[in-house]
Write a protein that holds these residues in place. Structure first.
Motif, PDB file in Angstrom:
ATOM      1  N   ASN A   7      20.567 -18.226  29.400  1.00  0.00           N
ATOM      2  CA  ASN A   7      21.659 -19.227  29.383  1.00  0.00           C
ATOM      3  C   ASN A   7      21.138 -20.596  28.979  1.00  0.00           C
ATOM      4  O   ASN A   7      21.806 -21.337  28.253  1.00  0.00           O
ATOM      5  CB  ASN A   7      22.320 -19.317  30.761  1.00  0.00           C
ATOM      6  CG  ASN A   7      23.264 -18.159  31.017  1.00  0.00           C
ATOM      7  OD1 ASN A   7      23.698 -17.483  30.074  1.00  0.00           O
ATOM      8  ND2 ASN A   7      23.591 -17.913  32.276  1.00  0.00           N
ATOM      9  N   GLY A   8      19.944 -20.934  29.467  1.00  0.00           N
ATOM     10  CA  GLY A   8      19.331 -22.214  29.091  1.00  0.00           C
ATOM     11  C   GLY A   8      19.053 -22.285  27.605  1.00  0.00           C
ATOM     12  O   GLY A   8      19.301 -23.306  26.952  1.00  0.00           O
ATOM     13  N   GLU A   9      18.536 -21.156  27.067  1.00  0.00           N
ATOM     14  CA  GLU A   9      18.248 -21.116  25.628  1.00  0.00           C
ATOM     15  C   GLU A   9      19.537 -21.163  24.809  1.00  0.00           C
ATOM     16  O   GLU A   9      19.587 -21.801  23.748  1.00  0.00           O
ATOM     17  CB  GLU A   9      17.445 -19.849  25.294  1.00  0.00           C
ATOM     18  CG  GLU A   9      16.032 -19.859  25.848  1.00  0.00           C
ATOM     19  CD  GLU A   9      15.245 -18.636  25.437  1.00  0.00           C
ATOM     20  OE1 GLU A   9      15.553 -18.071  24.357  1.00  0.00           O
ATOM     21  OE2 GLU A   9      14.341 -18.220  26.169  1.00  0.00           O
ATOM     22  N   ILE A  10      20.576 -20.493  25.311  1.00  0.00           N
ATOM     23  CA  ILE A  10      21.874 -20.523  24.607  1.00  0.00           C
ATOM     24  C   ILE A  10      22.436 -21.932  24.597  1.00  0.00           C
ATOM     25  O   ILE A  10      22.931 -22.420  23.570  1.00  0.00           O
ATOM     26  CB  ILE A  10      22.870 -19.554  25.281  1.00  0.00           C
ATOM     27  CG1 ILE A  10      22.456 -18.096  25.002  1.00  0.00           C
ATOM     28  CG2 ILE A  10      24.297 -19.803  24.772  1.00  0.00           C
ATOM     29  CD1 ILE A  10      23.256 -17.076  25.776  1.00  0.00           C
ATOM     30  N   GLU A  11      22.352 -22.611  25.758  1.00  0.00           N
ATOM     31  CA  GLU A  11      22.866 -23.979  25.851  1.00  0.00           C
ATOM     32  C   GLU A  11      22.106 -24.915  24.917  1.00  0.00           C
ATOM     33  O   GLU A  11      22.706 -25.740  24.221  1.00  0.00           O
ATOM     34  CB  GLU A  11      22.769 -24.464  27.299  1.00  0.00           C
ATOM     35  CG  GLU A  11      23.382 -25.845  27.509  1.00  0.00           C
ATOM     36  CD  GLU A  11      23.351 -26.272  28.970  1.00  0.00           C
ATOM     37  OE1 GLU A  11      23.624 -27.465  29.233  1.00  0.00           O
ATOM     38  OE2 GLU A  11      23.039 -25.423  29.843  1.00  0.00           O
ATOM     39  N   GLU A  12      20.788 -24.790  24.890  1.00  0.00           N
ATOM     40  CA  GLU A  12      19.973 -25.644  24.025  1.00  0.00           C
ATOM     41  C   GLU A  12      20.263 -25.348  22.548  1.00  0.00           C
ATOM     42  O   GLU A  12      20.388 -26.267  21.732  1.00  0.00           O
ATOM     43  CB  GLU A  12      18.489 -25.409  24.323  1.00  0.00           C
ATOM     44  CG  GLU A  12      17.522 -26.158  23.404  1.00  0.00           C
ATOM     45  CD  GLU A  12      17.654 -27.667  23.492  1.00  0.00           C
ATOM     46  OE1 GLU A  12      17.299 -28.354  22.508  1.00  0.00           O
ATOM     47  OE2 GLU A  12      18.104 -28.166  24.542  1.00  0.00           O
TER      48      GLU A  12
ATOM     49  N   ASN B  76      22.685 -13.220  23.836  1.00  0.00           N
ATOM     50  CA  ASN B  76      23.776 -12.591  24.587  1.00  0.00           C
ATOM     51  C   ASN B  76      23.544 -11.095  24.728  1.00  0.00           C
ATOM     52  O   ASN B  76      23.843 -10.499  25.785  1.00  0.00           O
ATOM     53  CB  ASN B  76      25.115 -12.858  23.900  1.00  0.00           C
ATOM     54  CG  ASN B  76      25.643 -14.260  24.170  1.00  0.00           C
ATOM     55  OD1 ASN B  76      25.527 -14.753  25.290  1.00  0.00           O
ATOM     56  ND2 ASN B  76      26.225 -14.891  23.168  1.00  0.00           N
ATOM     57  N   ALA B  77      23.005 -10.475  23.679  1.00  0.00           N
ATOM     58  CA  ALA B  77      22.693  -9.040  23.738  1.00  0.00           C
ATOM     59  C   ALA B  77      21.589  -8.768  24.761  1.00  0.00           C
ATOM     60  O   ALA B  77      21.641  -7.782  25.512  1.00  0.00           O
ATOM     61  CB  ALA B  77      22.275  -8.544  22.347  1.00  0.00           C
ATOM     62  N   LEU B  78      20.577  -9.642  24.806  1.00  0.00           N
ATOM     63  CA  LEU B  78      19.485  -9.496  25.779  1.00  0.00           C
ATOM     64  C   LEU B  78      19.997  -9.650  27.208  1.00  0.00           C
ATOM     65  O   LEU B  78      19.529  -8.967  28.124  1.00  0.00           O
ATOM     66  CB  LEU B  78      18.389 -10.528  25.499  1.00  0.00           C
ATOM     67  CG  LEU B  78      17.566 -10.296  24.221  1.00  0.00           C
ATOM     68  CD1 LEU B  78      16.642 -11.472  23.958  1.00  0.00           C
ATOM     69  CD2 LEU B  78      16.761  -8.992  24.341  1.00  0.00           C
TER      70      LEU B  78
ATOM     71  N   GLN C  14      23.223 -19.301  15.137  1.00  0.00           N
ATOM     72  CA  GLN C  14      24.323 -18.487  15.669  1.00  0.00           C
ATOM     73  C   GLN C  14      23.874 -17.039  15.877  1.00  0.00           C
ATOM     74  O   GLN C  14      24.247 -16.393  16.869  1.00  0.00           O
ATOM     75  CB  GLN C  14      25.519 -18.545  14.724  1.00  0.00           C
ATOM     76  CG  GLN C  14      26.224 -19.902  14.711  1.00  0.00           C
ATOM     77  CD  GLN C  14      27.270 -20.017  13.623  1.00  0.00           C
ATOM     78  OE1 GLN C  14      27.221 -19.288  12.625  1.00  0.00           O
ATOM     79  NE2 GLN C  14      28.206 -20.948  13.796  1.00  0.00           N
ATOM     80  N   GLN C  15      23.052 -16.519  14.966  1.00  0.00           N
ATOM     81  CA  GLN C  15      22.511 -15.169  15.109  1.00  0.00           C
ATOM     82  C   GLN C  15      21.577 -15.075  16.319  1.00  0.00           C
ATOM     83  O   GLN C  15      21.571 -14.058  17.037  1.00  0.00           O
ATOM     84  CB  GLN C  15      21.764 -14.765  13.834  1.00  0.00           C
ATOM     85  CG  GLN C  15      22.671 -14.536  12.638  1.00  0.00           C
ATOM     86  CD  GLN C  15      21.907 -14.349  11.333  1.00  0.00           C
ATOM     87  OE1 GLN C  15      20.676 -14.470  11.299  1.00  0.00           O
ATOM     88  NE2 GLN C  15      22.637 -14.069  10.257  1.00  0.00           N
ATOM     89  N   TYR C  16      20.836 -16.168  16.554  1.00  0.00           N
ATOM     90  CA  TYR C  16      19.929 -16.197  17.704  1.00  0.00           C
ATOM     91  C   TYR C  16      20.718 -16.158  19.006  1.00  0.00           C
ATOM     92  O   TYR C  16      20.340 -15.476  19.963  1.00  0.00           O
ATOM     93  CB  TYR C  16      19.063 -17.451  17.629  1.00  0.00           C
ATOM     94  CG  TYR C  16      18.058 -17.570  18.766  1.00  0.00           C
ATOM     95  CD1 TYR C  16      17.144 -16.548  19.022  1.00  0.00           C
ATOM     96  CD2 TYR C  16      18.039 -18.689  19.578  1.00  0.00           C
ATOM     97  CE1 TYR C  16      16.224 -16.644  20.056  1.00  0.00           C
ATOM     98  CE2 TYR C  16      17.135 -18.805  20.619  1.00  0.00           C
ATOM     99  CZ  TYR C  16      16.228 -17.771  20.853  1.00  0.00           C
ATOM    100  OH  TYR C  16      15.334 -17.877  21.888  1.00  0.00           O
ATOM    101  N   ILE C  17      21.865 -16.894  19.052  1.00  0.00           N
ATOM    102  CA  ILE C  17      22.719 -16.885  20.243  1.00  0.00           C
ATOM    103  C   ILE C  17      23.275 -15.483  20.474  1.00  0.00           C
ATOM    104  O   ILE C  17      23.341 -15.004  21.625  1.00  0.00           O
ATOM    105  CB  ILE C  17      23.858 -17.915  20.104  1.00  0.00           C
ATOM    106  CG1 ILE C  17      23.300 -19.336  20.200  1.00  0.00           C
ATOM    107  CG2 ILE C  17      24.929 -17.704  21.165  1.00  0.00           C
ATOM    108  CD1 ILE C  17      24.335 -20.417  19.985  1.00  0.00           C
TER     109      ILE C  17
END
Length: 541
Positions: free
Chosen positions: A454-459, A426-428, A419-422
């Motif tokens: 977005n791809g990384e967030i989805e994964e 989003n900040a990036l 969750q912290q990575y997401i």
């Protein structure tokens, strides 16, 4: 959904579904066949369901006010075992009308276990909610169903009370000696075969025969008992399930002798259901019974009935005793053959015996007498051995629980990191957008970076959902690791004597087959099986 997925159709026809024609056909919209056709048609027209394996669960003639129904319990059992992927019903009320209980399943149980739920007429499909709750409109519908059940129950009670006062017979089955009339609803007619036996019983009592002798006489002549008679003449699931010897006994004779129905009276309102959600009934005081005379053909005269009541009223009743707490196993000891409770003697040396032998000489039940002290000694020693198993396994159970808790903690940490990575991604994305606004990067570069993030967030979101599922499973396993067998049996390896409270806590039944063969059925049997599995697994390591 793939071909190896399981779709469960749940169908329920309620007792409240009223008749609309003279030949007792049900509302067509609520019939079992129509519900089945509706659900099959719905499934066949949905590509994601059409190729799945379909299982049908059907409760015919059960109320929806609670979940104590055979088919729904079988369905929920398979759901817990993760053998069901989707449940399809006609509407919410088919599954249940208790809005609290139904709401728990819709919003907690089914989503947690990954089960899709579809209510066709309500237009509800949990797959569209993406894991969200059913919503206010669905909760409102369930509340209305619940209130409807309570209102309907009250109306049914009023209607039944009116029928009772008119002398109509509203019981499910006619009493022994009568049949429900096929020509006139809510009326009983004489069953000539059984009526002969009823008359004979009254005559034998007047002639001076005691009740036990009459029961033994009828069994010796092979006369079918009321239970056997009903089983032979009624194709009904209740009577098909009746097991055992089904012999005449004192209680069966007394029931006939005390029933005013044989004098031509209809007797109603002996028992009542306290409330709509209750599974049990309670006895109604004699003065509140609804008794209407001359409603059907009498089998015996009023004079004979009164004469008989005077005779059986002379039988000395046992004095009420304060319950003796030293009778530690009383009510637990049963015959291994007929499964009925053994009779406890009132002699100096106390023993148990099966009364079925008294009523039937050809009975295959335990024919001897077994001393109470012998059963107590065997039970005491066996409890000590069970306690040793509980003590030995307690440490293993605690280790498993600790391991599970550690795994839960690791999974929770993984979820938080993801969750912290997401949040970082989003900040990036925002940073890239600001660069684009400032003219530091081109629009194409911004869109490429945005698509990458977005791809990384989805994964990562997908990985979180998988870890969350595993997290919930581990929580469930951790809860199941709390073993009631261990909790109740541990530290009882040195007990010197039994108490009534201890026996109730640990023992379900004690079945006696002979003086040398006794079976003890414990409480917490499932938990004991898990303990055995844990210990076997430990030995193999």
């Amino acid at each position: 959904m793939s071909k190896n997925r399981i779709v469960a159709m749940y169908i329920r026809l309620s007792n409240e579904d009223t008749d609309i024609s003279t030949n007792d056909t049900k509302f067509e919209s609520n019939s079992v066949s129509n519900q089945r056709d509706l659900l099959m048609d719905f499934i066949s027209h949905h590509e994601d369901l059409a190729d799945c394996n379909i299982l049908e669960f059907c409760d015919d003639g059960y109320s929806g006010t609670n979940f104590h129904r055979p088919a729904v319990q079988s369905l929920l059992s398979k759901v817990r075992q993760r053998e069901i992927d989707c449940i399809v019903v006609k509407d919410f009320s088919r599954l249940g009308r208790s809005y609290l209980e139904l709401g728990d399943y819709l919003e907690q149980v089914f989503p947690f276990l990954g089960v899709r739920f579809i209510s066709v007429n309500d237009g509800y499909d949990s797959a569209r909610d993406k894991g969200m709750t059913a919503g206010l409109d669905i909760g409102l519908k369930n509340l209305i169903y619940d209130l409807y059940s309570k209102d309907l129950s009250q109306k049914v009670k009023i209607a039944k009370r009116a029928k009772m006062k008119k002398g109509e017979y509203i019981g499910s089955f006619a009493p022994y000696g009568y049949l429900k009339s096929k020509n006139k609803k809510n009326t009983i007619v004489v069953d000539k075969e059984a009526a002969v036996i009823v008359k004979r019983i009254y005559k034998l009592v007047v002639q001076g025969n005691n009740i036990s002798t009459i029961a033994k006489m009828l069994n010796g002549e092979g006369v079918p008992s009321p239970a056997r008679h009903f089983q032979n003449n009624h194709d009904n699931k209740k009577w098909r399930k009746a097991k055992g010897n089904l012999l005449w006994n004192s209680m069966a004779i007394l029931k006939i002798l005390r029933d005013e129905t044989y004098t031509g009276k209809t007797v109603n309102h002996k028992r009542e259901i306290p409330n709509v959600n209750s599974r049990s009934t309670r006895a109604v005081p004699r003065e509140e019974w609804i008794v209407v005379p001359n409603t059907h053909e009498a089998i015996i005269s009023e004079d004979l009935y009164i004469q008989t009541q005077k005779i059986i009223g002379q039988v000395k009743k046992r004095k009420e005793r304060i319950f003796d707490t030293t009778r530690v196993i009383y009510g637990k000891v049963k015959c291994g053959i007929c499964k009925k409770s053994l009779q406890r003697s009132h002699t100096k040396v106390i023993y148990y015996l099966c009364r079925s032998n008294y009523y039937d000489e050809n009975c295959s039940c335990f024919k001897g007498r077994i001393k109470e002290q012998l059963i107590i000694e065997i039970l005491l020693e066996t409890i000590r051995k069970q306690a040793q198993i509980a003590n030995k396994s307690e440490e293993l159970i605690l280790q498993i629980k600790q391991k599970s808790e550690n795994e839960i903690l690791e999974l929770l940490q993984s979820i938080r990191k993801a969750q912290q990575y997401i949040e970082r991604l989003n900040a990036l994305k925002i940073e890239e957008y600001e660069k684009y606004l400032d003219g530091n990067i081109t629009k194409d570069d911004y869109l490429k970076q945005k698509e990458k993030y977005n791809g990384e967030i989805e994964e990562t979101t997908f990985q979180i959902s998988k870890v969350e599922t595993e997290y919930e499973l581990q929580k469930l396993k951790n809860k199941e690791s709390e073993n009631q067998f261990v909790e109740h049996f541990k530290n009882k390896h040195e007990i010197k004597e039994l108490s009534r409270e201890l026996v109730n806590e640990l023992v379900d039944s004690i079945y006696v087959y002979s003086e040398n063969e006794i079976e003890i059925v414990w409480n917490f049997r499932d938990d004991y099986s898990r303990v055995v599995e844990v210990m076997q697994g430990s030995d193999e390591m």
